[in-house]
Design a protein around this motif. Structure first.
Motif, PDB file in Angstrom:
ATOM      1  N   SER A 239      -7.976   9.985  -1.242  1.00 32.25           N
ATOM      2  CA  SER A 239      -8.774   8.942  -1.657  1.00 32.25           C
ATOM      3  C   SER A 239     -10.252   8.625  -0.848  1.00 32.25           C
ATOM      4  O   SER A 239     -11.241   8.362  -1.354  1.00 32.25           O
ATOM      5  CB  SER A 239      -7.893   7.809  -1.218  1.00 32.25           C
TER       6      SER A 239
ATOM      7  N   ASP B 158       1.185   3.635   2.044  1.00 36.17           N
ATOM      8  CA  ASP B 158       1.699   3.869   3.315  1.00 36.17           C
ATOM      9  C   ASP B 158       3.178   3.017   3.630  1.00 36.17           C
ATOM     10  O   ASP B 158       3.885   3.619   4.267  1.00 36.17           O
ATOM     11  CB  ASP B 158       0.815   3.509   4.484  1.00 36.17           C
ATOM     12  N   GLN B 159       3.169   2.140   2.740  1.00 38.43           N
ATOM     13  CA  GLN B 159       4.490   1.250   2.933  1.00 38.43           C
ATOM     14  C   GLN B 159       5.570   2.155   1.796  1.00 38.43           C
ATOM     15  O   GLN B 159       6.452   2.083   2.061  1.00 38.43           O
ATOM     16  CB  GLN B 159       4.218  -0.049   2.509  1.00 38.43           C
TER      17      GLN B 159
ATOM     18  N   ILE C 199      -6.044   4.687  -8.339  1.00 42.37           N
ATOM     19  CA  ILE C 199      -5.291   6.244  -8.384  1.00 42.37           C
ATOM     20  C   ILE C 199      -3.638   6.089  -8.389  1.00 42.37           C
ATOM     21  O   ILE C 199      -3.180   6.895  -9.170  1.00 42.37           O
ATOM     22  CB  ILE C 199      -5.826   6.584  -6.760  1.00 42.37           C
TER      23      ILE C 199
ATOM     24  N   ALA D 200       3.395   8.055   5.943  1.00 46.17           N
ATOM     25  CA  ALA D 200       2.607   9.481   5.996  1.00 46.17           C
ATOM     26  C   ALA D 200       3.481  10.462   6.649  1.00 46.17           C
ATOM     27  O   ALA D 200       3.597  11.718   6.511  1.00 46.17           O
ATOM     28  CB  ALA D 200       1.393   9.279   6.692  1.00 46.17           C
TER      29      ALA D 200
ATOM     30  N   ILE E 252      -3.833   9.032  10.744  1.00 42.23           N
ATOM     31  CA  ILE E 252      -2.622   8.906   9.815  1.00 42.23           C
ATOM     32  C   ILE E 252      -1.559   9.308  10.396  1.00 42.23           C
ATOM     33  O   ILE E 252      -0.311   9.046  10.041  1.00 42.23           O
ATOM     34  CB  ILE E 252      -2.885   9.940   8.505  1.00 42.23           C
TER      35      ILE E 252
ATOM     36  N   ASP F 196       9.974   1.870   6.070  1.00 42.70           N
ATOM     37  CA  ASP F 196       9.932   0.970   7.302  1.00 42.70           C
ATOM     38  C   ASP F 196      10.313  -0.491   7.050  1.00 42.70           C
ATOM     39  O   ASP F 196      10.452  -1.097   7.931  1.00 42.70           O
ATOM     40  CB  ASP F 196       8.555   1.180   7.987  1.00 42.70           C
TER      41      ASP F 196
ATOM     42  N   THR G 291      -3.176  -6.571   8.053  1.00 43.41           N
ATOM     43  CA  THR G 291      -2.757  -5.210   7.805  1.00 43.41           C
ATOM     44  C   THR G 291      -3.256  -4.798   6.674  1.00 43.41           C
ATOM     45  O   THR G 291      -2.540  -3.831   6.042  1.00 43.41           O
ATOM     46  CB  THR G 291      -1.107  -5.392   7.735  1.00 43.41           C
ATOM     47  N   HIS G 292      -4.386  -4.972   6.123  1.00 42.90           N
ATOM     48  CA  HIS G 292      -5.281  -4.464   5.101  1.00 42.90           C
ATOM     49  C   HIS G 292      -6.674  -4.494   5.390  1.00 42.90           C
ATOM     50  O   HIS G 292      -7.146  -5.518   6.280  1.00 42.90           O
ATOM     51  CB  HIS G 292      -5.039  -4.848   3.693  1.00 42.90           C
TER      52      HIS G 292
ATOM     53  N   PHE H 106      -2.785  -0.534   7.732  1.00 46.69           N
ATOM     54  CA  PHE H 106      -1.606  -0.907   7.086  1.00 46.69           C
ATOM     55  C   PHE H 106      -0.434  -0.896   8.161  1.00 46.69           C
ATOM     56  O   PHE H 106      -0.548  -0.015   9.198  1.00 46.69           O
ATOM     57  CB  PHE H 106      -1.323   0.090   6.138  1.00 46.69           C
ATOM     58  N   GLU H 107       0.469  -1.568   7.729  1.00 47.54           N
ATOM     59  CA  GLU H 107       1.868  -1.629   8.677  1.00 47.54           C
ATOM     60  C   GLU H 107       2.281  -0.214   8.880  1.00 47.54           C
ATOM     61  O   GLU H 107       2.255   0.409   7.973  1.00 47.54           O
ATOM     62  CB  GLU H 107       2.630  -2.384   8.006  1.00 47.54           C
ATOM     63  N   GLY H 108       2.256   0.378  10.264  1.00 43.49           N
ATOM     64  CA  GLY H 108       2.871   1.636  10.408  1.00 43.49           C
ATOM     65  C   GLY H 108       1.811   2.741  10.122  1.00 43.49           C
ATOM     66  O   GLY H 108       2.477   3.910  10.402  1.00 43.49           O
ATOM     67  N   ARG H 109       0.796   2.499   9.838  1.00 44.27           N
ATOM     68  CA  ARG H 109      -0.232   3.498   9.293  1.00 44.27           C
ATOM     69  C   ARG H 109      -0.377   4.466  10.607  1.00 44.27           C
ATOM     70  O   ARG H 109      -0.450   5.607  10.658  1.00 44.27           O
ATOM     71  CB  ARG H 109      -1.451   3.078   9.030  1.00 44.27           C
TER      72      ARG H 109
ATOM     73  N   ARG I 170      -8.006   2.490   7.825  1.00 40.30           N
ATOM     74  CA  ARG I 170      -6.649   1.994   7.415  1.00 40.30           C
ATOM     75  C   ARG I 170      -5.975   1.221   8.551  1.00 40.30           C
ATOM     76  O   ARG I 170      -5.444   1.934   9.409  1.00 40.30           O
ATOM     77  CB  ARG I 170      -5.722   2.495   6.368  1.00 40.30           C
TER      78      ARG I 170
ATOM     79  N   SER J  42      -4.336   8.451  -2.122  1.00 44.13           N
ATOM     80  CA  SER J  42      -4.128   9.186  -3.218  1.00 44.13           C
ATOM     81  C   SER J  42      -2.803  10.081  -3.549  1.00 44.13           C
ATOM     82  O   SER J  42      -2.708  10.517  -4.501  1.00 44.13           O
ATOM     83  CB  SER J  42      -5.178  10.100  -3.605  1.00 44.13           C
TER      84      SER J  42
ATOM     85  N   VAL K 283     -10.026  -6.521  -0.933  1.00 43.95           N
ATOM     86  CA  VAL K 283      -9.514  -4.875  -1.285  1.00 43.95           C
ATOM     87  C   VAL K 283      -9.152  -4.671  -2.434  1.00 43.95           C
ATOM     88  O   VAL K 283      -9.056  -3.565  -3.058  1.00 43.95           O
ATOM     89  CB  VAL K 283      -8.167  -4.706  -0.468  1.00 43.95           C
TER      90      VAL K 283
ATOM     91  N   ASN L 194      -2.098  -6.190  -6.522  1.00 42.42           N
ATOM     92  CA  ASN L 194      -2.611  -5.134  -6.107  1.00 42.42           C
ATOM     93  C   ASN L 194      -1.709  -4.201  -5.296  1.00 42.42           C
ATOM     94  O   ASN L 194      -1.709  -3.629  -4.070  1.00 42.42           O
ATOM     95  CB  ASN L 194      -3.690  -5.401  -4.882  1.00 42.42           C
TER      96      ASN L 194
ATOM     97  N   ILE M 147     -13.424   3.111  -1.059  1.00 44.14           N
ATOM     98  CA  ILE M 147     -11.741   2.971  -1.493  1.00 44.14           C
ATOM     99  C   ILE M 147     -11.048   1.633  -1.051  1.00 44.14           C
ATOM    100  O   ILE M 147     -10.102   1.268  -1.545  1.00 44.14           O
ATOM    101  CB  ILE M 147     -11.270   4.483  -1.273  1.00 44.14           C
ATOM    102  N   GLU M 148     -11.383   1.399  -0.017  1.00 46.79           N
ATOM    103  CA  GLU M 148     -10.620   0.000   0.799  1.00 46.79           C
ATOM    104  C   GLU M 148     -10.993  -0.873   0.140  1.00 46.79           C
ATOM    105  O   GLU M 148     -10.529  -2.235   0.370  1.00 46.79           O
ATOM    106  CB  GLU M 148     -10.845   0.118   2.346  1.00 46.79           C
TER     107      GLU M 148
ATOM    108  N   ASP N 110       0.839  -0.916   0.042  1.00 40.92           N
ATOM    109  CA  ASP N 110      -0.066   0.061   0.049  1.00 40.92           C
ATOM    110  C   ASP N 110       0.978   1.269   0.019  1.00 40.92           C
ATOM    111  O   ASP N 110       2.057   1.240   0.267  1.00 40.92           O
ATOM    112  CB  ASP N 110      -0.973  -0.210   1.235  1.00 40.92           C
TER     113      ASP N 110
ATOM    114  N   GLY O   2     -10.884  -0.889  -3.095  1.00 43.22           N
ATOM    115  CA  GLY O   2     -10.375  -0.738  -4.492  1.00 43.22           C
ATOM    116  C   GLY O   2     -11.473   0.093  -5.382  1.00 43.22           C
ATOM    117  O   GLY O   2     -10.776   0.651  -6.534  1.00 43.22           O
TER     118      GLY O   2
END
Ligand code: SF4
Lengths: 194, 481
Positions: B130, A23-24, A107, A28, B410, A46, B298-299, B431-434, B429, A83, B194, A77, B225-226, A21, B228
């Motif tokens: 998004s 974020d990887q 996006i 942020a 975030i 990370d 993680t998603h 996600f890892e580290g979000r 979200r 975005s 997703v 994916n 959006i999550e 994703d 897709g």
């Protein structure tokens, strides 16, 4: 948008992980910038470093043999999530010119095309095959919409006709829209009259 | 609905060689994804074509703590302060209305635009973010764009777009008490995946959707959006119009029975979905299958009902996910100890979410090992919640009541979950580290989050509600005896 892009020729970097994703790609906390440049150093931040901050030797972009490679082969994916155009900015800053995956998020794909980063979608089985041989020099031919391997195999990939023209000719979308100004003004006048 | 809306905004039709030129009615901007777009405009000597159609606010990098004794806002980095300042300068220079720090209507962009009534049925709405899909709850076509496109809209009020495909998700039946819109959308993403909506605009339909209020519909569309999807939509109805009738910047400016509002309503009602409308894909869901839902991985596609075991990993990615989350397959999430609870974000930072949390926290304490942050989505949400005394309930329970913003969703502004800590979050979200490097996130509804905070571990809001009811009747029985 940079000049025309006809071919990408390179060996590849492999990230097998699925659902990578945004974020990887660029966490942020590195988005507090008002610039486009210089984000490459934070790409995959990370994953790149171990808990103590030292570079993670296991991570593909830290391996010396991957230096200078401009094609990324990624799990299904790729680019899902936000975005942020910072994601393709960070990847092009790393030197990447093409992402090959069996699915690339909407996006992210759009944003990539605006930055001369080519999204190449192939069947999952083909991506897996390519991942077996990252040291092969691949050729991505934008005009032919084809990815070719040194042993003569060719995989075609979908690429919108407009996106293809923009890449090949270095045309940028904003320029194209600005030329449509009279149409836009006519539309606004019609709406106003209603 | 989608086709009508699309056709009404085509300036130049799509051809094989080029996408359509699509007119954008409303453009929303924030500090993170706009600076480079303004820079591009300047570099080309352009100015915004329709500055009155762009609205700006600051939300991502802004502190959620009040100004310090020196009167200065506690930005976590110099860069964040510069970003916010850059937006203010860009708006001033180009004549764009800004809901600035200190404005009574500032907040998360997807919370304030509907609140003010900028978001209306039949509109095309974009934002460099998004979760713009949120606005689809009003029957608008709303989607996220990148920074280059922010520049396109500023300069021309248009975008180049290929027409997306359509998908309908029909949800029929009544939702159980303790189950809300967040559980519904997590269930949907768990089901279709997703990437299940990639390339599509989703329209949510069915009796369960009709019964939802606007805030629930926003939660639902927000997370499209999550899956897709390009966007999520709900056709407008009386519930939509009732919301807009009160919104200060909608037609009629919140004046009941104004002519302007009546005309607008007539226009909006053209955008309802025709019987037998065609969709490229269709999905049906029965509400009886939807229980309180959380994510384990993680998603957001790793959504399961609270009392269902975490599935055995089917591939390397799922194993990596479980490792990162330090969770075990075969067990349900029930009883998992929690370190942090975050209530807020554009998914669940509205008044009804604050109320749901307050109902649980009233007269209770957050478990001693849990840090809980409650962050209203906007100044308006904050004001209304405080008028109901929700801030006091939150504080008395031992949780933090913060200033509006994106906050821990975030983790850009310094509100973060420490490495390795487990958070139950109402955001979108995981996600890892979000939520901070090494942070582990379980996505959940505000009710599930509040009960996790009180009990200190993941709990089933249905069981808690039943236990509460039993206690009440037990007390009544004692009193009578
Ligand atoms: S609350 Fe979270 S998802 Fe929503 S706009 Fe802010 S950062 Fe994005």
């Amino acid at each position: 948008m940079s000049g025309g892009l006809q071919f990408v020729r390179s060996r590849s970097v492999v990230l097998r992980q699925t659902n990578i994703d945004t974020d990887q790609i660029i966490p942020a906390r590195f988005l507090s910038t008002t610039e486009r440049k210089g984000l490459g150093q934070h790409a995959f931040n990370d994953w790149r470093r171990l808990a103590d901050g030292a570079p993670n030797p296991e991570f593909a972009f830290n391996q010396p043999e991957n230096a200078g490679r401009s094609i990324l082969l990624a799990g299904r994916n790729f680019g899902c999530g936000s975005s942020r155009e910072h994601a393709p900015w960070a990847l092009t800053d790393l030197g990447l010119r093409a992402i090959v995956s069996s699915e690339i998020a909407d996006i992210f794909r759009n944003n990539s095309l605006k930055n001369g980063l080519l999204p190449v979608v192939l069947d999952e089985a083909d991506v897996q095959t390519l991942m077996q041989r990252p040291d092969d020099e691949l050729t991505i031919d934008v005009a032919a919409r084809e990815l070719r391997t040194p042993d003569g195999r060719a995989y075609s990939f979908p690429l919108d006709a407009f996106a293809r023209t923009c890449l090949l000719e270095g045309v940028d979308e904003l320029g194209y829209l600005l030329v449509r100004k009279p149409d836009i003004q006519a539309y606004e006048a019609r709406q106003h009259a209603r | 609905m989608f086709d009508k809306l699309w056709d009404a905004h085509v300036v130049v039709p799509e051809t094989e060689a080029a996408p359509a030129v699509l007119y954008i009615d409303l453009h929303l901007i924030h500090e993170v994804t706009s600076p480079q777009a303004f820079a591009e405009l300047r570099a080309r000597g352009l100015t915004p074509a329709r500055p009155e159609r762009t609205k700006a606010t600051m939300d991502h990098s802004t502190p959620t703590l009040p100004p310090g004794p020196d009167g200065k806002l506690p930005y976590n980095t110099e860069a964040a302060a510069i970003q916010v300042d850059t937006l203010a300068r860009n708006c001033a220079e180009f004549g764009i209305e800004l809901f600035d720090m200190g404005s009574a209507h500032r907040g998360i962009v997807h919370v304030i635009a509907p609140e003010l009534g900028f978001t209306q049925p039949g509109m095309t709405i974009v934002c460099g973010d998004s979760h713009t899909s949120t606005h689809g709850a009003f029957g608008a076509l709303a989607f996220g764009i990148g920074t280059s496109e922010v520049g396109h809209v500023l300069a021309t009020q248009c975008l180049l777009q290929r027409k997306p495909k359509t998908m309908s998700i029909t949800i029929d039946g009544e939702l159980d008490p303790g189950v809300g819109a967040k559980d519904v959308i997590l269930h949907v993403i768990g089901m279709i995946g997703v990437n299940g909506g990639t390339g599509h605009v989703i329209e949510y339909r069915g009796s369960a959707i009709r019964a939802m209020d606007m805030e629930q519909r926003m939660t639902l569309c927000n997370m499209s959006i999550e899956a897709g999807a390009r966007a999520g939509m709900v056709a407008p109805d009386e519930i939509t119009y009732a919301w807009l009738a009160k919104a200060p910047r909608a037609p009629g400016a919140g004046v009941v029975n104004s002519l302007e509002f009546a005309q607008a309503k007539a226009r909006w009602s053209q955008f309802v979905t025709d019987e037998g409308a065609h969709f490229d894909h269709q999905v049906w869901i029965d509400t009886r299958d939807i229980r309180p839902t959380l994510t384990w991985g993680t998603h957001p596609g790793t959504a399961i009902a609270v009392d269902t075991p975490i599935p055995a990993p089917s591939d390397a990615a799922a194993r990596k996910s479980l490792d990162y989350m330090q969770l075990e397959a075969g067990h349900s999430l029930l009883g998992t100890s929690v370190d942090v609870v975050f209530v807020g974000s554009c998914t669940n930072g509205r008044l009804s979410d604050m109320r749901a949390v307050a109902r649980v926290l009233r007269g209770r304490k957050v478990a001693s090992h849990v840090r809980m942050l409650v962050v209203p989505g906007s100044e308006q949400v904050k004001r209304e919640a405080e008028a109901e005394g929700i801030d006091a309930v939150v504080r008395n329970a031992g949780a933090e009541w913060r200033e509006p913003g994106c906050s821990m969703c975030i983790a850009m502004n310094g509100d973060l979950v420490a490495p390795g800590q487990l958070a139950v979050s109402t955001s979108n979200r995981n996600f890892e580290g979000r939520q901070g490097p090494g942070a582990r996130t379980l996505l959940a509804s505000p009710l599930t989050a509040a009960w996790a905070a009180v009990n200190g571990h993941v709990s089933d809001p249905r069981i808690e509600a039943a236990r509460q009811a039993a206690e009440v009747s037990e007390n009544m029985r004692k009193e009578v005896a």
